[in-house]
Design an enzyme around this catalytic site. Structure first.
Site, PDB file in Angstrom:
ATOM      1  N   ASN A  68     -10.258  -0.404   0.663  1.00  0.00           N
ATOM      2  CA  ASN A  68      -8.799  -0.279   0.601  1.00  0.00           C
ATOM      3  C   ASN A  68      -8.331  -0.800  -0.757  1.00  0.00           C
ATOM      4  O   ASN A  68      -8.395  -1.995  -1.019  1.00  0.00           O
ATOM      5  CB  ASN A  68      -8.198  -1.096   1.752  1.00  0.00           C
ATOM      6  CG  ASN A  68      -6.675  -1.081   1.762  1.00  0.00           C
ATOM      7  OD1 ASN A  68      -6.038  -0.671   0.792  1.00  0.00           O
ATOM      8  ND2 ASN A  68      -6.098  -1.540   2.854  1.00  0.00           N
ATOM      9  N   HIS A  88      -2.999   6.876   2.603  1.00  0.00           N
ATOM     10  CA  HIS A  88      -3.531   5.604   2.113  1.00  0.00           C
ATOM     11  C   HIS A  88      -4.838   5.293   2.838  1.00  0.00           C
ATOM     12  O   HIS A  88      -4.933   5.428   4.060  1.00  0.00           O
ATOM     13  CB  HIS A  88      -2.500   4.496   2.342  1.00  0.00           C
ATOM     14  CG  HIS A  88      -3.068   3.133   2.196  1.00  0.00           C
ATOM     15  ND1 HIS A  88      -3.774   2.760   1.069  1.00  0.00           N
ATOM     16  CD2 HIS A  88      -3.072   2.059   3.027  1.00  0.00           C
ATOM     17  CE1 HIS A  88      -4.184   1.505   1.216  1.00  0.00           C
ATOM     18  NE2 HIS A  88      -3.778   1.073   2.391  1.00  0.00           N
ATOM     19  N   CYS A 132       0.814  -1.228   0.000  1.00  0.00           N
ATOM     20  CA  CYS A 132       0.000   0.000   0.000  1.00  0.00           C
ATOM     21  C   CYS A 132       0.843   1.272   0.000  1.00  0.00           C
ATOM     22  O   CYS A 132       0.303   2.367  -0.168  1.00  0.00           O
ATOM     23  CB  CYS A 132      -0.936  -0.002   1.197  1.00  0.00           C
ATOM     24  SG  CYS A 132      -2.010  -1.424   1.198  1.00  0.00           S
TER      25      CYS A 132
END
Ligand code: ACO
Length: 326
Positions: free
Chosen positions: A281, A251, A111
């Site tokens: 996500n 993020h 990520c």
């Protein structure tokens, strides 16, 4: 020589999967997912692999700016869900968008991948003989999730985002950066394990899971501690105050992580952009998708000189922040 962002883009697959739809395939609830994560829906790819999502996000940025794909100097894709180990997703994107035979490669920092990729791209452009560089973050997380594991399956979504960079003699996009990895914590988030299965290996008959596995609570705590520190560090290195930072684009893993970071840094939550509610996500794609959305909604403007912070964290463990000027 510096760089500037001249365009952004994004693309998500058509299929929207709501929390309520997940209730019908696993033991979960809309209420649990919303209160624990802030997510209400995610986009899930039925046909398009990561390279196609990235190709479409790339075309979105290229069309907005009128830049011909053949003018690109390089293509970098941040992803932990490539179509193949080889060829790289970036090579597939190069063909998809009809770029010339330019340098194309993937970066995997989970990520944090987009933050890593943008940092590398900035240096390539600033020192190399290129005019334009394309940086993408794209994922099909849905293909590495164990759909019978409710503790991870509800969290992730698919999508891609893009940034088009141009070399500049009068603008320096990247003001400060703070990028790290802690490989000693590699077991906290693993996915797509490739097992030795040659006839000489004792592993040959072992079945290893390839699904994403995550120590959710440990990553939550790591994110609060390390990410807060990293965000603060880039402002300190630049000797600026948070009041000079328009927006923090973190993020999108969990809205409670964003709230925790805001609290730790004593900043209003409004300073943190968020769209996790709609996308879940999307790993390396979350930062460029969110940046593109904020630009499209005119909450941020390219060329305005506004200072923003991009921050990623994830498997590796990896984390990092970029203080950039639009
Ligand atoms: N629906 C209903 N109940 C659930 C679900 C679900 N989908 N998932 C877990 N539960 C249950 C658990 O079984 C547990 O039940 P128990 O108390 O009876 O044992 C209870 O809910 C609480 O579970 P926790 O795991 O303690 O819940 P927590 O509040 O920590 O939230 C979460 C879990 C959302 C994963 C959180 O820890 C988190 O967001 N962590 C960070 C994840 C992250 O940031 N990953 C980032 C990187 S991703 C990358 O790099 C690709």
């Amino acid at each position: 020589m510096g760089t500037k962002i001249i365009g952004t883009g994004s693309y998500v697959p058509k299929k929207v999967v709501s929390n309520t739809q997940l209730e019908s395939i696993m033991d979960t609830s809309d209420e649990w997912i919303k209160t624990r994560t802030g997510i209400t829906q995610r986009y899930i790819s039925e046909e398009e692999d990561t390279s196609v999502l990235c190709g479409k996000a790339a075309m979105n940025a290229l069309e907005k700016t009128g830049i011909d794909p053949k003018e690109l100097g390089f293509i970098i894709v941040a992803t932990m869900t490539p179509d193949y180990s080889s060829p790289s997703t970036a090579c597939l994107v190069q063909e998809y968008i009809g770029a010339g035979s330019v340098m194309a490669f993937d970066i995997n920092a989970a990520c944090s991948g987009f933050v890593y990729a943008l940092s590398v791209a900035d240096k390539l452009l600033a020192t190399g003989d290129f005019r334009y560089g394309l940086v993408l973050g794209g994922e099909t997380m849905s293909k590495i999730i164990d759909w019978s594991d409710r503790s991870t399956a509800v969290l992730f979504g698919d999508g891609a985002g893009s940034i088009l960079l141009e070399k500049s003699s009068d603008h320096a996009m990247l003001l400060q950066e703070d990028i790290h990895a802690d490989g000693s914590r590699n077991k906290a988030l693993t996915a797509s394990k490739q097992t030795l299965k040659n006839p000489f290996s004792s592993n040959a008959k072992k079945v290893c899971t390839t699904d994403l596995q995550m120590e959710g609570r440990a990553i939550f705590d790591f994110a609060l501690r390390n990410v807060s520190h990293s965000i603060k560090k880039v402002t300190e290195m630049a000797s600026i105050d948070f009041s000079e930072v328009t927006t923090i684009i973190c993020h999108q893993a969990n809205v409670r992580i964003l709230q925790g970071i805001a609290k730790k840094l004593k900043l209003p939550i409004e300073q943190f952009a968020t769209n996790i509610s709609q996308y879940g996500n999307t790993s390396a794609a979350s930062i460029p998708i969110l940046l593109n959305e904020w630009i499209e909604k005119e909450q941020l403007t390219l060329g305005s000189g506004e200072r923003i912070i991009l921050t990623g964290f994830g498997g590796g463990l990896t984390w990092g922040s970029l203080l950039i000027e639009l």
